[in-house]
Design a protein around this motif. Structure first.
Motif, mmCIF file in Angstrom:
data_model
loop_
_atom_site.group_PDB
_atom_site.id
_atom_site.type_symbol
_atom_site.label_atom_id
_atom_site.label_comp_id
_atom_site.label_asym_id
_atom_site.label_seq_id
_atom_site.Cartn_x
_atom_site.Cartn_y
_atom_site.Cartn_z
ATOM 1 N N VAL A 132 -10.301 -18.800 -31.211
ATOM 2 C CA VAL A 132 -9.338 -18.311 -32.203
ATOM 3 C C VAL A 132 -7.980 -18.118 -31.530
ATOM 4 N N ARG A 133 -6.934 -18.511 -32.238
ATOM 5 C CA ARG A 133 -5.562 -18.337 -31.749
ATOM 6 C C ARG A 133 -4.956 -17.149 -32.491
ATOM 7 N N ILE A 134 -4.469 -16.171 -31.723
ATOM 8 C CA ILE A 134 -3.928 -14.972 -32.370
ATOM 9 C C ILE A 134 -2.405 -14.922 -32.340
ATOM 10 N N GLY A 135 -1.767 -15.911 -31.725
ATOM 11 C CA GLY A 135 -0.306 -15.963 -31.773
ATOM 12 C C GLY A 135 0.135 -16.122 -33.221
ATOM 13 N N GLY A 136 1.008 -15.271 -33.673
ATOM 14 C CA GLY A 136 1.481 -15.339 -35.050
ATOM 15 C C GLY A 136 0.618 -14.582 -36.045
ATOM 16 N N VAL A 137 -0.552 -14.098 -35.612
ATOM 17 C CA VAL A 137 -1.399 -13.313 -36.511
ATOM 18 C C VAL A 137 -0.841 -11.891 -36.561
ATOM 19 N N TYR A 161 -8.797 -7.841 -45.631
ATOM 20 C CA TYR A 161 -8.665 -9.164 -46.241
ATOM 21 C C TYR A 161 -7.841 -10.041 -45.315
ATOM 22 N N ALA A 162 -8.279 -11.266 -45.122
ATOM 23 C CA ALA A 162 -7.556 -12.206 -44.267
ATOM 24 C C ALA A 162 -6.909 -13.281 -45.123
ATOM 25 N N LEU A 163 -5.636 -13.524 -44.856
ATOM 26 C CA LEU A 163 -4.859 -14.560 -45.547
ATOM 27 C C LEU A 163 -4.320 -15.520 -44.488
ATOM 28 N N TRP A 164 -5.162 -16.295 -43.906
ATOM 29 C CA TRP A 164 -4.875 -17.278 -42.862
ATOM 30 C C TRP A 164 -4.283 -16.681 -41.595
ATOM 31 N N ARG A 165 -3.051 -16.259 -41.559
ATOM 32 C CA ARG A 165 -2.497 -15.654 -40.342
ATOM 33 C C ARG A 165 -2.113 -14.200 -40.559
ATOM 34 N N HIS A 225 -12.383 -14.730 -40.045
ATOM 35 C CA HIS A 225 -11.889 -15.519 -41.179
ATOM 36 C C HIS A 225 -10.627 -16.297 -40.803
ATOM 37 N N VAL A 226 -9.772 -15.715 -40.006
ATOM 38 C CA VAL A 226 -8.583 -16.437 -39.515
ATOM 39 C C VAL A 226 -9.044 -17.641 -38.699
ATOM 40 N N TRP A 227 -10.025 -17.444 -37.838
ATOM 41 C CA TRP A 227 -10.571 -18.518 -37.002
ATOM 42 C C TRP A 227 -11.158 -19.621 -37.880
ATOM 43 N N GLN A 228 -11.901 -19.238 -38.893
ATOM 44 C CA GLN A 228 -12.464 -20.220 -39.819
ATOM 45 C C GLN A 228 -11.360 -21.047 -40.464
ATOM 46 N N ALA A 229 -10.301 -20.382 -40.888
ATOM 47 C CA ALA A 229 -9.184 -21.081 -41.536
ATOM 48 C C ALA A 229 -8.477 -22.013 -40.567
ATOM 49 N N GLN A 230 -8.457 -21.669 -39.299
ATOM 50 C CA GLN A 230 -7.829 -22.533 -38.301
ATOM 51 C C GLN A 230 -8.592 -23.840 -38.125
ATOM 52 N N HIS A 231 -9.867 -23.844 -38.491
ATOM 53 C CA HIS A 231 -10.698 -25.035 -38.290
ATOM 54 C C HIS A 231 -11.206 -25.674 -39.577
ATOM 55 N N ARG A 232 -11.405 -24.890 -40.634
ATOM 56 C CA ARG A 232 -12.026 -25.423 -41.850
ATOM 57 C C ARG A 232 -11.399 -24.837 -43.099
ATOM 58 N N ARG A 233 -10.091 -24.879 -43.174
ATOM 59 C CA ARG A 233 -9.362 -24.220 -44.268
ATOM 60 C C ARG A 233 -9.812 -24.699 -45.648
ATOM 61 N N LEU A 234 -9.901 -25.988 -45.859
ATOM 62 C CA LEU A 234 -10.274 -26.493 -47.188
ATOM 63 C C LEU A 234 -11.705 -26.119 -47.550
ATOM 64 N N GLU A 282 -18.522 -15.842 -45.275
ATOM 65 C CA GLU A 282 -18.757 -14.396 -45.177
ATOM 66 C C GLU A 282 -19.970 -14.118 -44.298
ATOM 67 N N ARG A 283 -21.020 -14.889 -44.497
ATOM 68 C CA ARG A 283 -22.227 -14.716 -43.675
ATOM 69 C C ARG A 283 -21.916 -14.952 -42.199
ATOM 70 N N GLU A 284 -21.131 -15.978 -41.933
ATOM 71 C CA GLU A 284 -20.767 -16.277 -40.544
ATOM 72 C C GLU A 284 -19.949 -15.140 -39.934
ATOM 73 N N ALA A 285 -19.008 -14.598 -40.677
ATOM 74 C CA ALA A 285 -18.187 -13.498 -40.162
ATOM 75 C C ALA A 285 -19.040 -12.251 -39.937
ATOM 76 N N ARG A 286 -19.961 -11.961 -40.839
ATOM 77 C CA ARG A 286 -20.847 -10.806 -40.638
ATOM 78 C C ARG A 286 -21.729 -11.006 -39.407
ATOM 79 N N ALA A 287 -22.252 -12.221 -39.235
ATOM 80 C CA ALA A 287 -23.093 -12.508 -38.066
ATOM 81 C C ALA A 287 -22.282 -12.419 -36.773
#
Length: 117
Positions: free
Chosen positions: A28-33, A53-57, A77-86, A103-108
């Protein structure tokens, strides 16, 4: 809205937790988050049941004392959006909240990186 106190340190900590996982090709890239605190955001229709709530960055949390688990979950969720936004957007339309694979992935991710007591 105001910025989360100790935002950088709190994001660094959540990133360190997620960096132990290999969910995606790149960490995950946190620059700009940015992390904001806003009770008003969570008064909006459809948002009342959330604490974060996460809104991409951008991550919005209800309280300045948001838990490390909540920040890790939202940063995932930010990490997910960095790789699989659509795919992430499509999942919100396709699945109920509890069955949403993102959501399941983030909880895990939170569960598997939680420090031992």
């Amino acid at each position: 809205m105001r910025r989360l106190p100790d935002e950088r340190a709190r994001l660094d900590h959540a990133k360190t937790r997620l960096d132990r996982l290999e969910l995606y090709r790149h960490p995950v890239r946190i620059g700009g988050v940015r992390v904001f605190v806003s009770r008003a955001f969570f008064r909006l229709p459809g948002m009342r049941g959330y604490r974060g709530y996460a809104l991409w960055r951008t991550i919005v949390v209800r309280d300045a004392d948001a838990s490390d688990d909540l920040l890790t979950h939202e940063l995932c969720h930010v990490w997910q959006a960095q790789h699989r936004r659509l795919a992430q957007i499509a999942a919100w339309a396709r699945y109920p909240y509890r069955q949403n694979p993102f959501e399941r992935e983030a909880r895990a991710a939170v569960e598997s990186t939680r420090p031992s007591s």
